[in-house]
Design an enzyme around this catalytic site. Structure first.
Site, PDB file in Angstrom:
ATOM      1  CE1 TYR A 241      -3.092  -2.982   0.328  1.00  0.00           C
ATOM      2  CE2 TYR A 241      -3.327  -2.544   2.667  1.00  0.00           C
ATOM      3  CZ  TYR A 241      -3.636  -3.298   1.557  1.00  0.00           C
ATOM      4  OH  TYR A 241      -4.497  -4.363   1.673  1.00  0.00           O
TER       5      TYR A 241
ATOM      6  CG  LEU B 248     -19.103  -1.072   2.910  1.00  0.00           C
ATOM      7  CD1 LEU B 248     -18.837   0.369   3.308  1.00  0.00           C
ATOM      8  CD2 LEU B 248     -20.545  -1.437   3.195  1.00  0.00           C
ATOM      9  N   GLY B 249     -18.209  -3.941  -1.051  1.00  0.00           N
ATOM     10  CA  GLY B 249     -18.132  -4.135  -2.496  1.00  0.00           C
ATOM     11  C   GLY B 249     -17.250  -3.101  -3.179  1.00  0.00           C
TER      12      GLY B 249
ATOM     13  N   GLY C 153     -16.732  -0.201  -2.243  1.00  0.00           N
ATOM     14  CA  GLY C 153     -17.424   1.083  -2.193  1.00  0.00           C
ATOM     15  C   GLY C 153     -18.749   1.114  -2.919  1.00  0.00           C
TER      16      GLY C 153
ATOM     17  N   GLY D 168     -22.663   4.223  -1.237  1.00  0.00           N
ATOM     18  CA  GLY D 168     -23.507   5.392  -1.480  1.00  0.00           C
ATOM     19  C   GLY D 168     -23.839   5.527  -2.953  1.00  0.00           C
TER      20      GLY D 168
END
Length: 352
Positions: A66, A217-218, A220, A224
């Protein structure tokens, strides 16, 4: 900082059966140094790690790749401002970037590389030990016994406390566990990525291995409607198979279904998607990441949502996995289905 009452919201659970205790919700640090979008300023990254800790999250996940490397430095600086003995720190080795594009990555797992990576991570993190050290991806040219042999030595030397694997096949998990107990397996697991449920989850429970879902959350997708409707122009997700212009149009229906169900449950779509993962078992500790305190707080609210088996099924049924458009990874050959390793050189082939 946050009100201390938040600590009671985050239960403690054991990963594996050898005493490694963590917060039920972890924090994935990758996005603080880029990942999908541009990195945020170092001070902002340190601040959100401290905020997560003050709210009761003690399990933090990073990796040498990262940044590359800069995320471990950032996490290490944050840890200097927190009580180290109350933190469970996870890092990883094994992914070698050819350039800034993860699709061009290769994988290494030979013993010399394992040790060199661990020593370098300890230095960047500026810590004496890493609580949980994962093989980030499996090197299919090296027997898992060789890799695990070196990791076992690092445990014996006190440089790491527990060993984990990420995207490892069932055979690799079983063989690795025979060399030294595996504490946790980190896998992608979310409403639209459920391929580990058939073999990996039952195997982990049989062997007493904890499960750490990444991208709960897949990536992102369930975070949302803004992500679903219009990806930022600079995001790397535009290259992800499920986020291409054609596929995201097909996949929007799943977000809408979860959005509608979230109204029924009195929460946001992100909270419902994360609660679905959190409710898969006490041995499941997802590690969502964020760069915003608001999202951190929203994620933590998912801990309050308790779901029955029927409710979990209702939510699962809203996202039939055989209808999701696009592969779940940039390179499917770096996933657990392609992660068997050769037998060690001195192993005798099985006879029928």
């Amino acid at each position: 900082m946050a009100d201390q009452k938040w600590r009671a919201v985050v239960p403690r659970v054991k990963l594996g059966k050898h005493g490694f205790e963590v917060s039920k919700l972890g924090f994935g640090c990758m996005g603080l140094s880029g990942g999908y979008n541009a990195p945020i300023p170092e001070e902002a990254g340190i601040s959100i790690i401290k905020e997560a800790f003050e709210r009761g999250i003690t399990f933090f996940d990073t990796a040498d790749v990262y940044g590359p490397h800069t995320n471990e430095v950032l996490v290490g600086k944050a840890l200097k401002q927190l009580p180290r003995e109350k933190i469970q720190l996870a890092s990883k080795f094994g992914v070698v970037l050819q350039n800034s594009d993860y699709r061009g990555a290769s994988v290494k797992g030979n013993p010399e590389y394992v040790r060199a990576c661990c020593e370098a991570s300890l230095k960047r993190l500026d810590v004496e030990y890493i609580d949980l050290y994962y093989q980030h991806r499996i090197d299919t040219s090296v027997s898992i016994e060789e890799t695990m042999g070196e990791l076992k030595k690092l445990v014996e030397e006190g440089k790491i406390k527990y060993i984990g694997l990420s995207e490892a096949s069932p055979d690799t998990i079983k063989r690795a566990h025979a060399v030294h107990p595996i504490t946790a397996v980190q896998m992608e697991w979310s409403l639209w990525t459920r391929d580990i449920e058939e073999e990996i989850i039952p195997l982990c429970r049989e062997l007493g291995i904890g499960v750490v879902p990444y991208s709960p959350l897949g990536r992102g997708f369930f975070g949302g409607r803004a992500v679903v409707e219009s990806l930022p122009s600079e995001t790397r997700l535009k290259n992800h198979p499920r986020f291409t212009e054609e596929n995201i149009e097909k996949n929007k229906v799943f977000y809408t279904r979860i959005e509608n169900l979230a109204k029924k449950y009195g929460c946001t779509p992100a909270q419902l998607a994360l609660a679905w993962v959190l409710n898969q078992g006490d041995d499941v500790v997802p590690i969502p990441g964020t760069t915003k305190v608001k999202n951190l707080v929203d994620n933590m609210e998912a801990l309050r949502i308790k779901l029955t088996k029927d409710e979990l099924k209702e939510i699962s049924d809203a996202v039939p996995i055989n209808e999701v458009a696009g592969n779940r990874a940039y390179n499917v050959h770096h996933t657990f289905k392609f992660a068997d390793t050769p037998l060690p050189k001195n192993a005798q082939p099985a006879t029928s």
